[in-house]
Design a protein around this motif. Structure first.
Motif, PDB file in Angstrom:
ATOM      1  N   UNK A 194       2.545 -13.952 -12.449  1.00  0.00           N
ATOM      2  CA  UNK A 194       1.916 -14.702 -12.307  1.00  0.00           C
ATOM      3  C   UNK A 194       2.727 -16.123 -12.122  1.00  0.00           C
ATOM      4  N   UNK A 195       3.999 -16.437 -13.799  1.00  0.00           N
ATOM      5  CA  UNK A 195       5.196 -16.692 -13.732  1.00  0.00           C
ATOM      6  C   UNK A 195       6.017 -16.326 -12.587  1.00  0.00           C
ATOM      7  N   UNK A 196       5.839 -15.764 -11.729  1.00  0.00           N
ATOM      8  CA  UNK A 196       6.878 -15.309 -10.794  1.00  0.00           C
ATOM      9  C   UNK A 196       6.444 -15.816  -9.309  1.00  0.00           C
ATOM     10  N   UNK A 197       4.911 -15.343  -9.832  1.00  0.00           N
ATOM     11  CA  UNK A 197       4.598 -16.738  -8.222  1.00  0.00           C
ATOM     12  C   UNK A 197       5.013 -18.177  -8.664  1.00  0.00           C
ATOM     13  N   UNK A 198       4.602 -18.464  -9.204  1.00  0.00           N
ATOM     14  CA  UNK A 198       5.010 -20.236 -10.017  1.00  0.00           C
ATOM     15  C   UNK A 198       6.059 -20.578  -8.992  1.00  0.00           C
ATOM     16  N   UNK A 199       7.500 -19.574 -10.057  1.00  0.00           N
ATOM     17  CA  UNK A 199       8.473 -20.242 -10.415  1.00  0.00           C
ATOM     18  C   UNK A 199       9.408 -20.347  -8.964  1.00  0.00           C
ATOM     19  N   UNK A 200       8.392 -19.172  -8.108  1.00  0.00           N
ATOM     20  CA  UNK A 200       9.207 -19.216  -6.313  1.00  0.00           C
ATOM     21  C   UNK A 200       8.055 -20.576  -5.699  1.00  0.00           C
ATOM     22  N   UNK A 201       7.172 -20.595  -6.315  1.00  0.00           N
ATOM     23  CA  UNK A 201       6.527 -21.632  -5.462  1.00  0.00           C
ATOM     24  C   UNK A 201       7.310 -23.652  -5.694  1.00  0.00           C
ATOM     25  N   UNK A 202       7.806 -23.202  -6.849  1.00  0.00           N
ATOM     26  CA  UNK A 202       8.605 -24.868  -7.251  1.00  0.00           C
ATOM     27  C   UNK A 202       9.549 -24.482  -6.811  1.00  0.00           C
ATOM     28  N   UNK A 203      10.626 -23.704  -6.330  1.00  0.00           N
ATOM     29  CA  UNK A 203      11.523 -23.108  -6.134  1.00  0.00           C
ATOM     30  C   UNK A 203      11.738 -23.714  -4.349  1.00  0.00           C
ATOM     31  N   UNK A 204      10.872 -23.513  -4.017  1.00  0.00           N
ATOM     32  CA  UNK A 204      10.283 -24.555  -2.481  1.00  0.00           C
ATOM     33  C   UNK A 204      11.160 -26.207  -2.558  1.00  0.00           C
ATOM     34  N   UNK A 205      10.871 -26.816  -3.894  1.00  0.00           N
ATOM     35  CA  UNK A 205      10.996 -27.915  -4.083  1.00  0.00           C
ATOM     36  C   UNK A 205      12.882 -28.650  -4.176  1.00  0.00           C
ATOM     37  N   UNK A 206      13.393 -27.153  -4.817  1.00  0.00           N
ATOM     38  CA  UNK A 206      14.615 -27.270  -5.152  1.00  0.00           C
ATOM     39  C   UNK A 206      15.536 -26.769  -3.830  1.00  0.00           C
ATOM     40  N   UNK A 207      16.119 -26.677  -2.609  1.00  0.00           N
ATOM     41  CA  UNK A 207      16.668 -26.261  -1.784  1.00  0.00           C
ATOM     42  C   UNK A 207      17.707 -25.066  -1.904  1.00  0.00           C
ATOM     43  N   UNK A 208      18.667 -26.648  -2.940  1.00  0.00           N
ATOM     44  CA  UNK A 208      20.033 -26.688  -3.029  1.00  0.00           C
ATOM     45  C   UNK A 208      20.130 -25.574  -4.226  1.00  0.00           C
ATOM     46  N   UNK A 209      19.364 -25.260  -4.882  1.00  0.00           N
ATOM     47  CA  UNK A 209      19.662 -24.357  -5.911  1.00  0.00           C
ATOM     48  C   UNK A 209      19.153 -23.029  -5.479  1.00  0.00           C
TER      49      UNK A 209
END
Ligand code: NAD
Length: 352
Positions: A194-209
């Motif tokens: 679940x941790x990994x899934x959520x981190x991947x979701x949040x990543x969409x808001x930080x395309x520069x990272x």
């Protein structure tokens, strides 16, 4: 900007005094309010985190903390011991994210247990979730099963908790090298999946990272094999507890390392990772640099004063490059300076 200053016990008083000198020299609009915490507070009021101290911390934009711990209080009830003040502050202020940089200044690379070329110039940041995971999950306990004792704990994270710390990790990476490595054990643990899934979701808001993932066993190995491959690591409470201590030992100098514990509004408590060092307290030999660098973190992460933070960090680098060393980071036979002399040197280096 309102700063609560809580020096605490042992070397806390001496090292916080030096960090205050540096902060004052910046001439920024900061108001400082000081209050007792830890053993000194227990002695004065009967509690390591008195109401007045907590109120000051609540009203402040950021908290500069020294250290707590005094062996004279080792035998009093657990809830009154000096160290409880930190847990109390974390809980009362909702400090859920722990930020621990591990840096090795090229001049100090010989202090590490690793080869200098592996650690020289190391600059990584570990972001550890502080309020969830197996440390707080229920049910937990020791019970009788089939006629023998069985211990059990529950690893759990809600997606909102993962999302919150993931944002902290991405925002920190954005302020640095723009690379975030999320550490989990998703090959075995559902919590980690679940941790990994959520981190991947949040990543969409930080395309520069740039986001990567690593299993915790590999991360433990990579931290000693090639620690400079990392920029920011974000991980849960249990894995972060272990990896942040491992990372701090890469540097070999406990007197150099700052840390931050942050709430959801970027208010934070900033402190050196070391304790009250009773063996050297009052001797004027403690290294104030971890506390001075904690003040720099405070400026960057709570007060949005990145330029002032960089000024302090540059001053520290300059002082080290000039050869000044407190006893804990001095090579055998080298000249050593005391706590105040080191603080004064950083103030002098600020101006240049
Ligand atoms: P410590 O970090 O206080 O000291 C460990 C060793 O490192 C000692 O030899 C000490 O002299 C040295 N050292 C630490 N900071 C230094 C500095 N700035 N300059 C030079 N040398 C330094 O750990 P400890 O001895 O295990 O604990 C002492 C007390 O501190 C205990 O009561 C412990 O509970 C408490 N503690 C508090 C915190 C905190 O306030 N966050 C953290 C760790 C330990």
């Amino acid at each position: 900007m309102k700063i609560a200053v809580l020096p605490g016990d042992g070397i806390g008083q001496e090292i916080v005094a030096e960090a205050m000198k540096v902060l004052r020299a910046l001439k920024l609009p900061m108001d400082f309010g000081e209050a007792p915490v830890g053993g000194v507070a227990y002695e004065k009021t009967g509690h390591p985190l008195p109401e007045g101290t907590l109120a000051l911390a609540r009203e402040a934009d950021a908290i500069l903390f020294g250290a707590v711990g005094d062996s004279r209080f080792d035998n009093i009830e657990r809830s009154k011991r000096p160290e409880q003040a930190i847990l109390g502050l974390r809980k009362a202020l909702g400090l859920f994210a722990n930020l621990r940089p591990a840096m090795v200044y090229p001049e100090l690379a010989d202090a590490s247990a690793l080869r200098p070329e592996v650690v020289a110039g190391l600059d990584i940041l570990i972001v550890r979730e502080l309020t969830g995971d197996i440390y707080f999950g229920e049910p937990k306990g020791i019970r009788m099963t089939d006629g023998e004792r069985e211990g059990f704990d529950t690893m759990r994270y809600r997606e909102s908790e993962v999302r919150r710390i993931a944002h902290t990790g991405f925002l920190a990476a954005r302020k640095r090298g723009k690379r975030l490595c999320s550490v989990d054990k998703a090959n075995v643990l559902d919590t980690s999946q679940l941790w990994r899934e959520v981190v991947i979701e949040v990543a969409k808001e930080y395309p520069d990272v740039e986001l990567s993932h690593m299993y915790v066993d590999n991360a433990a190995m990579q931290l000693v094999r090639n620690p400079k491959q990392f920029d920011v690591i974000v991980t849960g409470n249990l894995f972060g507890d272990i990896l942040s201590d491992e990372a701090s030992m890469l540097t070999g100098s406990i007197g150099m390392l700052p840390s931050a514990s942050m709430d959801k509004n970027n208010k934070g408590l900033f402190e050196p990772i070391h304790g009250s060092a009773p063996d050297i307290a009052g001797k004027g030999v403690a290294n104030p640099l971890a506390t001075i660098l904690s003040a720099a973190m405070m400026l960057r992460y709570s007060l949005n004063q990145d330029a002032a933070a960089e000024r302090i960090e540059a001053a520290v680098r300059k002082v080290l490059a000039s050869g000044l060393r407190t006893a804990d980071i001095a090579a055998p036979g080298a000249k050593r300076v005391g706590t105040q002399e080191m603080g004064n040197a950083v103030v002098a280096a600020l101006g240049a």
